[in-house]
Design a protein around this motif. Structure first.
Motif, PDB file in Angstrom:
ATOM      1  N   ALA A  79      65.868  37.000  66.644  1.00 20.16           N
ATOM      2  CA  ALA A  79      64.962  38.165  66.609  1.00 20.16           C
ATOM      3  C   ALA A  79      65.769  39.456  66.575  1.00 20.16           C
ATOM      4  O   ALA A  79      65.443  40.391  65.829  1.00 20.16           O
ATOM      5  CB  ALA A  79      64.027  38.142  67.811  1.00 20.16           C
ATOM      6  N   VAL A  80      66.838  39.514  67.365  1.00 19.23           N
ATOM      7  CA  VAL A  80      67.698  40.702  67.374  1.00 19.23           C
ATOM      8  C   VAL A  80      68.318  40.906  65.997  1.00 19.23           C
ATOM      9  O   VAL A  80      68.357  42.015  65.467  1.00 19.23           O
ATOM     10  CB  VAL A  80      68.795  40.575  68.455  1.00 19.23           C
ATOM     11  CG1 VAL A  80      69.840  41.668  68.304  1.00 19.23           C
ATOM     12  CG2 VAL A  80      68.192  40.598  69.848  1.00 19.23           C
ATOM     13  N   GLU A  81      68.785  39.819  65.391  1.00 18.43           N
ATOM     14  CA  GLU A  81      69.400  39.906  64.071  1.00 18.43           C
ATOM     15  C   GLU A  81      68.385  40.379  63.034  1.00 18.43           C
ATOM     16  O   GLU A  81      68.673  41.247  62.209  1.00 18.43           O
ATOM     17  CB  GLU A  81      69.962  38.542  63.675  1.00 18.43           C
ATOM     18  CG  GLU A  81      70.775  38.585  62.394  1.00 18.43           C
ATOM     19  CD  GLU A  81      71.380  37.235  62.050  1.00 18.43           C
ATOM     20  OE1 GLU A  81      71.455  36.928  60.853  1.00 18.43           O
ATOM     21  OE2 GLU A  81      71.754  36.507  62.995  1.00 18.43           O
ATOM     22  N   GLY A 119      66.244  44.642  59.619  1.00 16.12           N
ATOM     23  CA  GLY A 119      65.104  45.467  59.227  1.00 16.12           C
ATOM     24  C   GLY A 119      65.397  46.950  59.405  1.00 16.12           C
ATOM     25  O   GLY A 119      65.069  47.770  58.540  1.00 16.12           O
ATOM     26  N   LEU A 120      66.026  47.289  60.513  1.00 20.12           N
ATOM     27  CA  LEU A 120      66.369  48.685  60.780  1.00 20.12           C
ATOM     28  C   LEU A 120      67.370  49.197  59.751  1.00 20.12           C
ATOM     29  O   LEU A 120      67.208  50.294  59.190  1.00 20.12           O
ATOM     30  CB  LEU A 120      66.955  48.803  62.193  1.00 20.12           C
ATOM     31  CG  LEU A 120      67.212  50.199  62.720  1.00 20.12           C
ATOM     32  CD1 LEU A 120      65.896  50.950  62.865  1.00 20.12           C
ATOM     33  CD2 LEU A 120      67.928  50.144  64.053  1.00 20.12           C
ATOM     34  N   ILE A 121      68.377  48.366  59.466  1.00 16.32           N
ATOM     35  CA  ILE A 121      69.385  48.760  58.477  1.00 16.32           C
ATOM     36  C   ILE A 121      68.753  48.897  57.099  1.00 16.32           C
ATOM     37  O   ILE A 121      69.006  49.864  56.379  1.00 16.32           O
ATOM     38  CB  ILE A 121      70.554  47.749  58.462  1.00 16.32           C
ATOM     39  CG1 ILE A 121      71.360  47.899  59.748  1.00 16.32           C
ATOM     40  CG2 ILE A 121      71.439  47.950  57.237  1.00 16.32           C
ATOM     41  CD1 ILE A 121      72.439  46.841  59.924  1.00 16.32           C
ATOM     42  N   SER A 122      67.915  47.933  56.714  1.00 14.60           N
ATOM     43  CA  SER A 122      67.310  47.989  55.380  1.00 14.60           C
ATOM     44  C   SER A 122      66.361  49.182  55.256  1.00 14.60           C
ATOM     45  O   SER A 122      66.152  49.695  54.167  1.00 14.60           O
ATOM     46  CB  SER A 122      66.573  46.686  55.061  1.00 14.60           C
ATOM     47  OG  SER A 122      65.449  46.539  55.907  1.00 14.60           O
ATOM     48  N   HIS A 123      65.818  49.642  56.375  1.00 13.84           N
ATOM     49  CA  HIS A 123      64.919  50.801  56.347  1.00 13.84           C
ATOM     50  C   HIS A 123      65.699  52.097  56.139  1.00 13.84           C
ATOM     51  O   HIS A 123      65.293  52.963  55.361  1.00 13.84           O
ATOM     52  CB  HIS A 123      64.121  50.874  57.656  1.00 13.84           C
ATOM     53  CG  HIS A 123      63.195  52.054  57.721  1.00 13.84           C
ATOM     54  ND1 HIS A 123      62.047  52.129  56.983  1.00 13.84           N
ATOM     55  CD2 HIS A 123      63.276  53.202  58.433  1.00 13.84           C
ATOM     56  CE1 HIS A 123      61.442  53.273  57.232  1.00 13.84           C
ATOM     57  NE2 HIS A 123      62.173  53.944  58.128  1.00 13.84           N
ATOM     58  N   TYR A 124      66.824  52.256  56.838  1.00 16.56           N
ATOM     59  CA  TYR A 124      67.565  53.515  56.806  1.00 16.56           C
ATOM     60  C   TYR A 124      68.715  53.541  55.805  1.00 16.56           C
ATOM     61  O   TYR A 124      69.138  54.615  55.379  1.00 16.56           O
ATOM     62  CB  TYR A 124      68.123  53.850  58.197  1.00 16.56           C
ATOM     63  CG  TYR A 124      67.052  54.284  59.156  1.00 16.56           C
ATOM     64  CD1 TYR A 124      66.441  55.523  59.017  1.00 16.56           C
ATOM     65  CD2 TYR A 124      66.635  53.455  60.185  1.00 16.56           C
ATOM     66  CE1 TYR A 124      65.442  55.930  59.892  1.00 16.56           C
ATOM     67  CE2 TYR A 124      65.638  53.852  61.065  1.00 16.56           C
ATOM     68  CZ  TYR A 124      65.049  55.082  60.916  1.00 16.56           C
ATOM     69  OH  TYR A 124      64.066  55.489  61.770  1.00 16.56           O
ATOM     70  N   LEU A 125      69.236  52.396  55.411  1.00 11.53           N
ATOM     71  CA  LEU A 125      70.406  52.345  54.547  1.00 11.53           C
ATOM     72  C   LEU A 125      70.201  53.048  53.199  1.00 11.53           C
ATOM     73  O   LEU A 125      71.064  53.831  52.786  1.00 11.53           O
ATOM     74  CB  LEU A 125      70.864  50.899  54.345  1.00 11.53           C
ATOM     75  CG  LEU A 125      72.207  50.740  53.654  1.00 11.53           C
ATOM     76  CD1 LEU A 125      73.309  51.420  54.448  1.00 11.53           C
ATOM     77  CD2 LEU A 125      72.536  49.263  53.462  1.00 11.53           C
ATOM     78  N   PRO A 126      69.090  52.854  52.482  1.00 12.34           N
ATOM     79  CA  PRO A 126      68.932  53.544  51.187  1.00 12.34           C
ATOM     80  C   PRO A 126      68.990  55.069  51.327  1.00 12.34           C
ATOM     81  O   PRO A 126      69.647  55.742  50.532  1.00 12.34           O
ATOM     82  CB  PRO A 126      67.560  53.075  50.688  1.00 12.34           C
ATOM     83  CG  PRO A 126      67.329  51.771  51.379  1.00 12.34           C
ATOM     84  CD  PRO A 126      67.990  51.897  52.712  1.00 12.34           C
ATOM     85  N   ASP A 127      68.312  55.595  52.361  1.00 13.52           N
ATOM     86  CA  ASP A 127      68.354  57.050  52.574  1.00 13.52           C
ATOM     87  C   ASP A 127      69.768  57.513  52.900  1.00 13.52           C
ATOM     88  O   ASP A 127      70.227  58.559  52.418  1.00 13.52           O
ATOM     89  CB  ASP A 127      67.411  57.462  53.713  1.00 13.52           C
ATOM     90  CG  ASP A 127      65.946  57.352  53.313  1.00 13.52           C
ATOM     91  OD1 ASP A 127      65.657  57.399  52.098  1.00 13.52           O
ATOM     92  OD2 ASP A 127      65.099  57.238  54.226  1.00 13.52           O
TER      93      ASP A 127
END
Length: 139
Positions: free
Chosen positions: A44-46, A51-59
């Motif tokens: 779950a942590v992974e 999810g957090l990385i994929s949300h902020y990485l493009p920006d």
């Protein structure tokens, strides 16, 4: 007898003895909290991390790219500015040279006029000298 004088003073204070206030060596009230947390599912942590990385990485990648472009534009601007400064200094040098030339021409003109006036005075003195009556020679 106070809590410090009793042989079980420290143990009684740690157990919550009302006759003594807790000291720095006494146990923290948060002690044991880690043991109270439920077990965390590593998967779950992974997934949450991804999810957090994929949300902020493009920006963040777009921001990085924009900053790189901005930095490159600033480098170009600085180079252009340095060239313009060089041109400006060169123009100022030319203006200074032209001013010096004008000053030199003016100085030469004044010297020439002064020389001509001096020559004119000498001619006038010579003329006056020749016009001055000379005693006749007796023969």
């Amino acid at each position: 007898m106070s809590g410090a004088e009793r042989p079980e003073g420290k143990e009684a204070a740690a157990a919550g003895d009302p006759g003594r206030s807790p000291g720095p060596s006494d146990a923290s009230p948060d002690e044991g909290v880690v043991e109270d947390l439920p077990l965390i599912d590593e998967k779950a942590v992974e997934q949450l991390t991804e999810g957090l990385i994929s949300h902020y990485l493009p920006d963040l990648q777009r921001s990085k790219s924009a900053l790189q472009e901005l930095t490159q534009n600033q480098v170009v601007l600085l180079e252009t500015l340095e060239q313009e400064i060089s041109k400006f200094k060169e123009c100022n040098s030319i203006v200074d040279i032209n001013a010096l030339k004008r000053a030199l021409k003016l100085q030469q003109k004044r010297q020439k006029e002064e020389l001509e006036r001096e020559q004119q005075r000498e001619k006038e003195l010579e003329r006056e000298k020749q016009l001055t009556a000379k005693p006749a020679k007796r023969t």
